[in-house]
Design a protein around this motif. Structure first.
Motif, PDB file in Angstrom:
ATOM      1  N   THR A  85       5.000 -66.111  70.605  1.00  0.00           N
ATOM      2  CA  THR A  85       4.674 -65.118  71.623  1.00  0.00           C
ATOM      3  C   THR A  85       5.266 -63.752  71.293  1.00  0.00           C
ATOM      4  OG1 THR A  85       4.574 -66.854  73.283  1.00  0.00           O
ATOM      5  CG2 THR A  85       4.828 -64.612  74.091  1.00  0.00           C
ATOM      6  N   ASN A  86       6.505 -63.708  70.871  1.00  0.00           N
ATOM      7  CA  ASN A  86       7.158 -62.418  70.646  1.00  0.00           C
ATOM      8  C   ASN A  86       6.462 -61.594  69.570  1.00  0.00           C
ATOM      9  OD1 ASN A  86       8.908 -63.258  72.572  1.00  0.00           O
ATOM     10  ND2 ASN A  86      10.640 -63.523  71.224  1.00  0.00           N
ATOM     11  N   PHE A  92      11.213 -58.159  73.420  1.00  0.00           N
ATOM     12  CA  PHE A  92      10.667 -59.382  72.838  1.00  0.00           C
ATOM     13  C   PHE A  92      10.673 -59.394  71.320  1.00  0.00           C
ATOM     14  CE2 PHE A  92       7.275 -56.627  74.413  1.00  0.00           C
ATOM     15  CZ  PHE A  92       6.583 -56.334  73.248  1.00  0.00           C
ATOM     16  N   TYR A  93      11.198 -58.351  70.660  1.00  0.00           N
ATOM     17  CA  TYR A  93      11.308 -58.354  69.206  1.00  0.00           C
ATOM     18  C   TYR A  93      12.544 -57.574  68.807  1.00  0.00           C
ATOM     19  CZ  TYR A  93      10.172 -58.138  64.294  1.00  0.00           C
ATOM     20  OH  TYR A  93      10.223 -58.272  62.938  1.00  0.00           O
ATOM     21  N   LYS A  94      13.349 -58.159  67.953  1.00  0.00           N
ATOM     22  CA  LYS A  94      14.586 -57.522  67.503  1.00  0.00           C
ATOM     23  C   LYS A  94      14.514 -57.256  66.002  1.00  0.00           C
ATOM     24  CE  LYS A  94      16.664 -58.216  71.479  1.00  0.00           C
ATOM     25  NZ  LYS A  94      16.422 -57.234  72.466  1.00  0.00           N
TER      26      LYS A  94
END
Length: 179
Positions: free
Chosen positions: A91-92, A31-33
């Motif tokens: 959200t992420n 959910f996070y890059k």
């Protein structure tokens, strides 16, 4: 945000930039890059602020640069972690923050989650009011896909509220996905 996440990753263990990137990918990369192009400038900023220090150490026949969190970095990280989550952050980003909640005292964690839940309840009310006002529009069928994004927002917000309650109550995590 990335700077805070990096501080959380190096909180207990000195790591190279490459190891930090791999840690992001395996822990909350769903959910996070973070790219190397954003990671190394963030590490440079953290070093400039005195939140991390660097040292070289041989590893695998090469000299590698390791990042070590300072006391100021730990304080900054815990301050960020203890600050309320904003639903507008997305959200992420909030999930990436919750990933580190094990480091917080239970009362701060619970307060943050309750506040986040209540903010989502308020947001859901806004979305439902918008849905109600739009339902009286002529030619609603001509904006099906526009409306589908509203329904997506309602669904995700409802699920987020359920998730907040579930984890605040300390329920078994598998129960949430068993439905």
């Amino acid at each position: 945000m990335l700077e805070s996440l990096i501080l959380g990753i190096v909180y207990d263990e000195d790591l190279t930039g490459y190891d930090i990137k791999k840690n992001i990918e395996k822990s909350f990369g769903v959910f996070y890059k973070a790219s190397f192009g954003s990671l190394y400038p963030a590490l440079k900023r953290l070093t400039g602020k005195g939140f991390v220090t660097t040292y070289e150490h041989p590893q695998g026949g090469r000299q590698k640069i390791f990042y070590h969190i300072t006391e100021a970095g730990k304080s900054s990280f815990l301050e960020w972690l203890s600050s309320p989550m904003n639903i507008l952050d997305g959200t992420n980003l909030n999930l990436a923050k919750v990933y580190f909640f094990d480091r917080l005292p239970a009362e701060i964690r619970d307060t943050q989650l309750l506040l986040y839940e209540n903010n989502n309840i308020s947001y859901l009310r806004e979305l439902e009011a918008l849905e109600k006002s739009l339902s009286h529009m002529d030619h609603l069928d001509s904006c099906y896909y526009k409306m589908s994004t509203l329904y997506y927002g309602i669904s995700v917000t409802e699920k987020t509220i359920e998730w907040c309650r579930h984890i605040r109550e300390g329920k078994v995590l598998k129960e949430l996905t068993a439905k």
